[in-house]
Design a protein around this motif. Structure first.
Motif: not given
Length: 516
Positions: A37-61
């Motif tokens: 929410r407070g990223a500054y000059n953070r290059n590419q940013t996505m509300p996404l986390l990807l697991s090497n065990k096949g699950r992911y976390i996502w939010s629209e915000v």
């Protein structure tokens, strides 16, 4: 809301911001908090986390996430956890298809076929017509190909007044015609900021047809002033038609009057809009920083030749994005970050990437640090590291800072990129629709094979494993190859497992998968 997720045995995550790439993957031993929410000059940013065990976390915000003592804690609204499969690739493909499917837009081959040149490190704030033409002639003279030439900051009359400075560029029509005749495509540096002093701003705010609505406004309807790296300025709001018109008219004049091919759209980061604490005075609905950054990114994508650096939730948008400026250094803020950052960009849905300017595009490396000179070996290795990435971009003139043998090695790296152009463009065409990363983390291609923590090798598609030299003085490269048979650049056939290969200063270590 707060969510707590216990990591599974051997589980680790990638995602959030490219700026945190070196700390990835996040695992049971990580101790880190990242506030998207407070990223500054953070290059590419996505509300996404990807697991090497096949699950992911996502939010629209945007959300805040913390890894501590084997627990992932997330603070935010609308967070979802999805069981997509068993691998990192399963997690990425499922998240991409559900939340940021690729738009299929065709990108110009020129970005990927030839090396690019940017005036920034060579001229800093003072490019001139004579200097640019001399630079272009020397590009060709020293054996490089004419591709995209970006005239960076300093060409303009003022920020927000996008006309050529007549003192630096007395005849831009002739200059552009000459550059085009030499085979170059021309891009100009642009930002969404508008200087608040002098005659031009007076004209904008008193006599412009949209003077009462132009620019971001605070809750009182007054022009909001934002801080950026060159000071304080007004900033355009591209969710408003009048602000789009304001810049469109100026850029249209540049394309029509001079034949400019496109623009490098700098600044306008999520953090800049967020930190301006703006409430738009012309509408009842609040406009968020995410919307403002997205609108800035969307504005420039209509130009075939464009480039962006700061983007929030732009995964799946077929656009050219680059890595933020790196130091002229062997360390974490220099060459050591190039491989892992490039693979993370792909995992965030931004595969059409350009690494930083070769040698490092962070100007403080040369302007503020005492006794800092060009490390020729570092320059060569950065060129080689870029050679088998989707794009490579020079700025500091290689022929001015390198000796004969090192210059030859750098030209060779550029030629290697050209030799791989057909394969790179093939990967680009596929990624435009299927969203597969072009530059792939080894864990993505070879799950559960011990590669989750690999930060110094990458796959170019599924066919080539690239292992650039990232350590000063190294003349050999030790790495672990996945199972199978691999042909090294010198023709040697290697079996999967630990190998050590020769890597002289003129050699980029890479392997072709023989059963690809």
């Amino acid at each position: 809301m707060t969510y707590s997720i216990t990591l599974r045995p051997g589980e680790c995550f990638f995602g959030g911001s490219v700026a945190d790439s070196l700390q990835m993957p996040f695992d049971a031993h990580s101790s880190i908090t990242c506030d998207l929410r407070g990223a500054y000059n953070r290059n590419q940013t996505m509300p996404l986390l990807l697991s090497n065990k096949g699950r992911y976390i996502w939010s629209e915000v945007p959300f805040v996430f913390t890894f501590q003592s084997g627990v992932l804690t997330i603070e935010g609204d609308g967070v979802t956890v999805t069981e997509a499969g068993k691998t990192l690739r399963d997690a990425y493909r499922s998240a991409m298809q559900a939340h940021f499917p690729f738009d299929g837009r065709h990108l110009c081959d020129t970005f990927f076929r030839k090396e690019q040149f940017n005036s920034w490190m060579q001229f800093m704030y003072n490019p001139t017509q004579a200097g640019i033409l001399d630079y272009a002639h020397k590009i060709l003279h020293h054996g490089f190909e004419p591709g995209i030439l970006i005239i960076d900051e300093g060409w303009q009359s003022d920020y927000g007044t996008w006309t050529f400075d007549p003192h630096k560029f007395p005849d831009p029509v002739a200059m552009c015609a000459q550059l085009h005749s030499m085979g170059f495509k021309i891009m100009l540096w642009i930002v969404p900021y508008v200087s608040c002093s002098g005659y031009q701003f007076q004209q904008y705010t008193r006599f412009h047809p949209d003077s009462k609505a132009l620019f971001m406004r605070n809750e009182d309807g007054e022009i909001s002033i934002v801080r950026w790296w060159n000071g304080y300025s007004a900033i355009l709001d591209f969710t408003k038609a009048c602000d789009c018109r304001f810049l469109d008219e100026q850029l249209k004049a540049l394309t029509e009057d001079y034949g400019i091919d496109g623009f490098k759209f700098d600044g306008g980061s999520y953090g800049t809009y967020l930190n301006s604490s703006i409430v738009n005075g012309n509408r009842s609905a609040e406009v968020t920083a995410e919307m403002l950054n997205s609108a800035w990114n969307a504005f420039g994508r209509k130009y075939a030749y464009h480039e962006y650096k700061d983007s929030y939730r732009q995964g799946g948008k077929n656009m050219i994005q680059r890595l933020r400026d790196r130091l002229h250094s062997w360390g974490d803020n220099g060459i050591a970050s190039l491989v892992i950052s490039s693979t993370v960009q792909g995992l965030l849905g931004t595969p059409f990437i350009c690494p930083d300017m070769i040698g490092g595009g962070e100007w403080s490396s040369f302007k503020f640090e005492q006794n800092c000179v060009v490390d020729e070996e570092l320059f060569v290795r950065m060129a080689q590291c870029s050679a088998l990435l989707p794009m490579m971009q020079f700025s500091l003139a290689p022929w001015e800072v390198l000796g004969e043998e090192n210059l030859k090695a750098v030209v060779s790296a550029a030629k290697l990129h050209g030799a791989f152009a057909d394969y790179i463009v093939e990967l680009v065409r596929a990624s435009e629709t299927n969203g597969e990363p072009i530059v792939r983390h080894l864990e993505y291609e070879y799950p559960d094979s011990g590669f989750a923590y690999c930060k110094d090798c990458f796959m170019l598609g599924s066919r080539y494993l690239v292992a650039p030299v990232l350590q000063k003085g190294a003349r050999e490269r030790t790495l672990v190859l996945p199972e199978g048979r691999w042909r090294y650049v010198d023709g040697t056939v290697c079996e999967g497992g630990t190998v050590t290969v020769a890597a002289d200063i003129d050699t980029l270590p890479f392997f072709e998968k023989m059963d690809a």
